[in-house]
Design a protein around this motif. Structure first.
Motif, PDB file in Angstrom:
ATOM      1  N   VAL A  36       0.875  -1.279  -0.068  1.00  9.58           N
ATOM      2  CA  VAL A  36      -0.139   0.014  -0.123  1.00  9.58           C
ATOM      3  C   VAL A  36       0.915   1.301   0.039  1.00  9.58           C
ATOM      4  O   VAL A  36       0.534   2.330  -0.682  1.00  9.58           O
ATOM      5  N   ASP A  37       1.986   1.068   0.790  1.00  8.96           N
ATOM      6  CA  ASP A  37       2.724   2.402   0.692  1.00  8.96           C
ATOM      7  C   ASP A  37       3.310   2.900  -0.769  1.00  8.96           C
ATOM      8  O   ASP A  37       3.307   3.943  -1.001  1.00  8.96           O
ATOM      9  N   HIS A  39       1.796   2.576  -3.239  1.00  6.82           N
ATOM     10  CA  HIS A  39       0.680   3.205  -4.218  1.00  6.82           C
ATOM     11  C   HIS A  39       0.433   4.618  -3.612  1.00  6.82           C
ATOM     12  O   HIS A  39      -0.677   5.117  -4.252  1.00  6.82           O
ATOM     13  N   ALA A  40       0.770   4.852  -2.450  1.00  4.87           N
ATOM     14  CA  ALA A  40      -0.021   6.112  -1.845  1.00  4.87           C
ATOM     15  C   ALA A  40       0.357   7.381  -2.607  1.00  4.87           C
ATOM     16  O   ALA A  40      -0.614   8.150  -2.593  1.00  4.87           O
ATOM     17  N   ARG A  41       1.518   7.429  -3.277  1.00  6.90           N
ATOM     18  CA  ARG A  41       1.742   8.731  -3.749  1.00  6.90           C
ATOM     19  C   ARG A  41       0.983   8.993  -5.117  1.00  6.90           C
ATOM     20  O   ARG A  41       0.935   9.976  -5.760  1.00  6.90           O
ATOM     21  N   ASP A 171     -12.130   6.608  -0.736  1.00  7.26           N
ATOM     22  CA  ASP A 171     -10.844   6.948  -1.248  1.00  7.26           C
ATOM     23  C   ASP A 171     -10.733   8.345  -1.932  1.00  7.26           C
ATOM     24  O   ASP A 171     -10.117   9.136  -1.768  1.00  7.26           O
ATOM     25  N   GLY A 180      -5.022  11.798   1.921  1.00  3.09           N
ATOM     26  CA  GLY A 180      -4.088  10.945   1.337  1.00  3.09           C
ATOM     27  C   GLY A 180      -4.859   9.525   1.165  1.00  3.09           C
ATOM     28  O   GLY A 180      -6.048   9.469   1.233  1.00  3.09           O
ATOM     29  N   PHE A 181      -4.198   8.431   0.983  1.00  2.00           N
ATOM     30  CA  PHE A 181      -4.389   7.179   0.362  1.00  2.00           C
ATOM     31  C   PHE A 181      -3.971   6.232   1.527  1.00  2.00           C
ATOM     32  O   PHE A 181      -2.856   6.104   1.746  1.00  2.00           O
ATOM     33  N   PRO A 182      -4.845   5.241   1.751  1.00  2.00           N
ATOM     34  CA  PRO A 182      -5.917   4.880   1.682  1.00  2.00           C
ATOM     35  C   PRO A 182      -6.931   5.732   2.514  1.00  2.00           C
ATOM     36  O   PRO A 182      -6.740   6.378   3.407  1.00  2.00           O
TER      37      PRO A 182
END
Length: 366
Positions: A36-37, A39-41, A171, A180-182
């Motif tokens: 997940v980290d 994909h966050a940006r 999201d 931010g995400f998620p």
């Protein structure tokens, strides 16, 4: 307990590399490697990044799960894997790994449905599923009401989202609010400090002539985005906590109202909620409140079993073994749009596998 099937499950439908081991309905290991980290940006899951992360994490995660339990791969009674639905490339990594292990170990292979697995995981916490089971599945990719008379062979769609899934809406609103995400966890946290009645956001498909069990969150998402935009254009501060609380309330109000209605209409006296959004604290609280009022028993797994994980795949695989369901062929393919009406992908016929290279099985898993 020793007579119950020992099954390893592999889940790679999205960005979590999950490996679980269960014996019957008892959870023994639940190892997860998340990307997940990475994909966050990008503000969402990037399929290519997810697939590469699965490749890197697969073998170490399987070895970690086996070590946690203290068993050898030879001790397994079967290998289960998510065959779909999900991201095609991500699914292929898991299916390929499962086929390799099944062939090397000479163990039966079970390609199972991601959504049916989300239902079956509740057996690991609350015991055997009632038959039929009514399930509300809510995640980043799915918002579905399902009736399952038999989780291994008979799952019937009652309703689903016609646009954005609930988790997808979380999201997108988090992005609107620059959170931010998620988005799910942060909106849940901020909503606890906000007023759910502060803003009257719309409830999609809630009219008397609308489909009774279908969901729509696209209109809600647009309404929230326009409300926030109007505030910013007027130079006013956006009350982020109130927006989060009011948006969240609109989502869980519709989800729980329709789920309870489905139970009443179908004469089912219990409701199971699964999927990543099932970890949302307000969804759990409102579902408990409405189910209690309606005389419906609520079953919700702990948050760690709601998000994508290998334990849920192993749980459904173990149920397949216990009920003598046919194993899948080694020609099993990933199906990104596998319908929920197919809880698993059985083998069509026996194959002699002459086309496979005769590689030493000892070398494959040593």
């Amino acid at each position: 307990m020793a007579d119950e099937p020992l099954v390893l499950g592999i889940e790679t439908s999205c960005d979590e590399t999950g490996v679980g081991i269960v014996r019957g309905t008892t959870l023994l290991a639940n190892a997860v490697a998340s990307s997940v980290d990475a994909h966050a940006r990008f503000g969402g899951v990037v399929p290519e990044i997810a697939s590469r992360a699965h490749l890197e994490a697969m073998v170490p995660t399987i070895e970690r799960a086996l070590k946690d339990v203290g068993v050898s791969a030879r001790d397994l009674d079967g290998i289960a894997v998510t065959a779909g639905p999900g991201l095609a490339g991500a699914l292929l990594v898991g299916v390929s790994a499962a086929k390799a292990y099944a062939y090397a170990l000479d163990k039966p292979l079970y390609g199972v449905n991601h959504l049916a697995s989300h239902i079956c995981v509740d057996q690991l916490e609350h015991g055997p599923l009632p038959e039929p089971t009514m399930a509300l599945l809510v995640s980043g990719g799915h918002s579905s009401l399902l009736l399952a008379p038999d989780i291994t062979s008979d799952v019937r769609p009652m309703g689903s989202t016609i646009d954005d899934a609930a988790g997808e809406a979380f999201d997108k609103i988090a992005r609107v609010l620059n959170l931010g995400f998620p988005g799910g966890p942060v909106i849940d946290r901020l909503a606890k400090e906000g007023d759910p009645d502060a803003i009257a956001f719309p409830r999609g498909l809630s009219g008397p002539r609308d489909p009774a069990y279908d969901f729509s969150f696209s209109g809600l998402k647009t309404a929230v985005a326009r409300w926030v935009e109007a505030k910013r254009n007027a130079g006013d501060d956006v009350p982020v906590r109130d927006v989060a609380a009011s948006f969240q309330e609109a989502v869980v109000d519709v989800l729980t109202r329709k789920a309870v209605r489905a139970c009443k209409d179908q004469g089912v006296d219990h409701l199971m909620i699964g999927g990543g959004v099932a970890a949302n604290s307000r969804l759990r609280a409102l579902a408990e409140e409405r189910c209690e009022r309606a005389g419906i028993r609520l079953r919700v797994p702990r948050p760690g079993l709601c998000t994508d994980n290998g334990a849920m795949v192993a749980a459904l695989g173990a149920e397949m073994v216990a009920r003598n369901r046919p194993a899948s062929d080694l020609e099993l393919s990933a199906d990104s749009s596998l319908p929920v009406t197919d809880p698993h992908v059985p083998g069509g016929h026996d194959h002699d596998h002459d086309h496979l290279h005769e590689i030493s099985k000892e070398n494959l898993y040593s």
